[in-house]
Design an enzyme around this catalytic site. Structure first.
Site, PDB file in Angstrom:
ATOM      1  N   ASP A 147       0.843  -1.194   0.000  1.00 57.21           N
ATOM      2  CA  ASP A 147       0.000   0.000   0.000  1.00 57.21           C
ATOM      3  C   ASP A 147       0.879   1.244   0.000  1.00 57.21           C
ATOM      4  OD1 ASP A 147      -2.806   1.301   0.758  1.00 57.21           O
ATOM      5  OD2 ASP A 147      -1.257   2.233   1.993  1.00 57.21           O
ATOM      6  N   LYS A 183      -2.954   5.706  -4.104  1.00 58.26           N
ATOM      7  CA  LYS A 183      -4.045   6.653  -3.917  1.00 58.26           C
ATOM      8  C   LYS A 183      -3.745   7.952  -4.646  1.00 58.26           C
ATOM      9  CE  LYS A 183      -4.126   4.657   0.610  1.00 58.26           C
ATOM     10  NZ  LYS A 183      -2.780   4.086   0.489  1.00 58.26           N
ATOM     11  N   TYR A 191       2.416  10.039  -0.179  1.00 63.23           N
ATOM     12  CA  TYR A 191       3.495   9.502   0.656  1.00 63.23           C
ATOM     13  C   TYR A 191       4.863   9.862   0.075  1.00 63.23           C
ATOM     14  CZ  TYR A 191      -0.153   6.343   2.521  1.00 63.23           C
ATOM     15  OH  TYR A 191      -1.290   5.799   3.070  1.00 63.23           O
ATOM     16  N   HIS A 223      -7.509   9.449  -2.138  1.00 59.64           N
ATOM     17  CA  HIS A 223      -6.985   9.500  -0.778  1.00 59.64           C
ATOM     18  C   HIS A 223      -7.979  10.127   0.185  1.00 59.64           C
ATOM     19  CE1 HIS A 223      -2.878   9.035   1.251  1.00 59.64           C
ATOM     20  NE2 HIS A 223      -3.826   8.926   2.143  1.00 59.64           N
TER      21      HIS A 223
END
Length: 112
Positions: free
Chosen positions: A40, A70, A45, A105
């Site tokens: 994931d 995402k 990120y 997200h």
């Protein structure tokens, strides 16, 4: 977990939320070598390239790995073309032709 269409999602996955740089690459590689098959990540990120590198270095066939990423909230506010472009960028960074699960997200109101 087996879905109605026959596809399966591994029930236990590895999050990369706090991982950056070399740490992200190494942890993804080690997780896959240890038997994890769900990775994931997210555009937000800022580690998709390292996650992709870790996947590539693991030696595990791509079709055996379930990859989730995402779309960043800011991108969602920019419209459809920006979302499409960001997905292409994620594919490039992850070094893959497909993403198994693509999420928004944080859904945002009034976005295309």
């Amino acid at each position: 977990m087996k879905l109605n269409n026959g596809y399966e999602i591994p029930q236990i996955g590895v999050s990369t939320w706090t991982l950056r740089g070399e740490t992200a690459r190494e942890n993804v590689r080690l997780a896959l070598e240890a038997g994890f098959r769900h990775i994931d990540t997210a555009q937000g990120y800022e580690n998709e390239a390292e996650v992709g590198q870790g996947i590539a270095e693991s030696g595990v066939a791509r079709n055996e790995i379930f990859v989730t990423t995402k779309v960043n909230t800011g991108i969602m506010r920019m419209g459809r073309q920006a979302v499409a472009d960001s997905i292409d960028e994620s594919l490039t960074k992850l070094k893959t032709d497909y993403i198994d699960l693509l999420l928004i997200h944080w859904p945002v109101k009034d976005s295309a």
